[in-house]
Design an enzyme around this catalytic site. Structure first.
Site, short mmCIF file in Angstrom:
data_model
loop_
_atom_site.label_atom_id
_atom_site.label_comp_id
_atom_site.label_asym_id
_atom_site.label_seq_id
_atom_site.Cartn_x
_atom_site.Cartn_y
_atom_site.Cartn_z
N SER A 60 -1.76 -1.67 -4.06
CA SER A 60 -2.82 -0.21 -3.54
C SER A 60 -2.31 0.96 -3.33
O SER A 60 -1.14 1.12 -2.44
CB SER A 60 -2.80 -0.58 -1.90
OG SER A 60 -3.78 0.07 -2.46
N HIS A 104 0.90 -1.29 -0.09
CA HIS A 104 0.04 -0.58 0.15
C HIS A 104 1.07 1.34 0.01
O HIS A 104 1.92 1.52 0.87
CB HIS A 104 -0.41 0.12 0.98
CG HIS A 104 -1.93 1.36 0.79
ND1 HIS A 104 -2.93 1.51 1.00
CD2 HIS A 104 -1.82 2.66 1.97
CE1 HIS A 104 -3.32 3.01 0.27
NE2 HIS A 104 -3.38 2.91 1.12
N SER A 105 0.99 2.28 -0.87
CA SER A 105 1.47 3.23 -1.31
C SER A 105 2.57 3.73 -1.58
O SER A 105 3.49 3.30 -2.10
CB SER A 105 0.84 4.01 0.05
OG SER A 105 1.33 5.81 -0.07
N MET A 106 3.61 3.79 -0.22
CA MET A 106 5.14 3.89 -0.54
C MET A 106 5.19 1.90 -0.57
O MET A 106 5.74 1.27 -1.56
CB MET A 106 5.92 3.87 0.84
CG MET A 106 7.07 3.58 0.49
SD MET A 106 8.33 4.10 1.86
CE MET A 106 8.26 2.83 2.56
#
Length: 251
Positions: free
Chosen positions: A117, A89-91
């Site tokens: 994500s 998720h994200s990074m």
């Protein structure tokens, strides 16, 4: 599994597909506890603990996405002797993607699927949302995304612990660019919230450029941290994605 890098918050599911989850900037393995609970017992689900977090707080946080991924891949390689998938998720989406590339270089079997994500696919240009020149800009970015509670950011002691990790993570993100090399063989599911302020579904869909096996986009209600509010629906999407690969292979 390497206990330095990977955290299992439930019992080991010895016959299930292994799912490795990669946290967001500033996040720790514990950020995945709600999702991991929803994934069990369908998956043997674990989360990565990056250096600088919680019980690894005395270690220097990584400032390079690919370098961090290479270290994770080396620790994960012995555990790829059974079917597995990666969720970031994200990074963490970038770290999961680079980990898949590093595992390929190590000769490991490919993941069944990548779940990426809250992050658009990388380009050759800096991502403007990652350009945060000072602590004030970092904190403004974190507040905008909603990943850290206002109370935590207002607590001087918690802020002192969080800032070194956030600085390192944002330096890593600011330096990251689209990598050269061949697309991955694993299919991709790109996930995003419908009101995410930094990722549109169109940007998420560009992950199709990085795989030879197709990319689907799943959009959920919510902002950047939509998965905190609907972990059950996200777990179902992961199960659906893995099942689709298994059924295709079994044909």
């Amino acid at each position: 599994m390497d206990s330095l890098w990977f955290r299992r918050f439930g019992t080991e599911e010895s016959r299930a597909v292994r799912l490795i989850c990669f946290p967001h900037a500033g996040g720790s393995a514990a950020s995945y506890v709600p999702l991991l609970r929803c994934l069990s017992p369908r998956f043997d689900a674990l989360a990565v603990q990056y250096p600088g977090r919680q019980d690894r707080r005395r270690e220097q946080p990584a400032e390079d996405v690919a370098g961090l991924a290479g270290r994770i891949a080396a620790a994960l390689r012995p555990a790829t002797d059974r079917p597995y998938a990666l969720f970031g998720h994200s990074m963490g989406a970038l770290v999961a993607f680079e980990t898949a590339r590093a595992l390929r270089d190590l000769g490991a079997p490919a993941p069944l699927r990548l779940f990426l994500s809250g992050r658009g696919a990388p380009t050759g240009q800096p991502n403007p949302h990652d350009q945060v020149p000072d602590d004030a800009a970092i904190l403004a970015a974190v507040r905008r995304l909603g990943g850290t509670s206002a109370a935590a950011l207002a607590d001087p002691d918690l802020l002192d612990m969080a800032l070194p990790v956030l600085r390192a993570d944002y330096r890593a993100l600011a330096a990251y660019r689209r990598p050269p090399g061949e697309p991955l063989l694993s299919p991709v599911t790109a996930l995003t919230g419908d009101s995410d302020p930094v990722v549109t579904p169109a940007e998420a869909a560009r992950w199709r450029e990085f795989t030879r096996s197709g990319c689907e986009v799943r959009v959920f209600p919510g902002g950047h941290f939509y998965l905190d509010h609907c972990p059950g629906a996200v777990a179902d999407a992961v199960a659906d994605g893995v099942r689709a690969v298994q059924e295709a292979v079994g044909r």
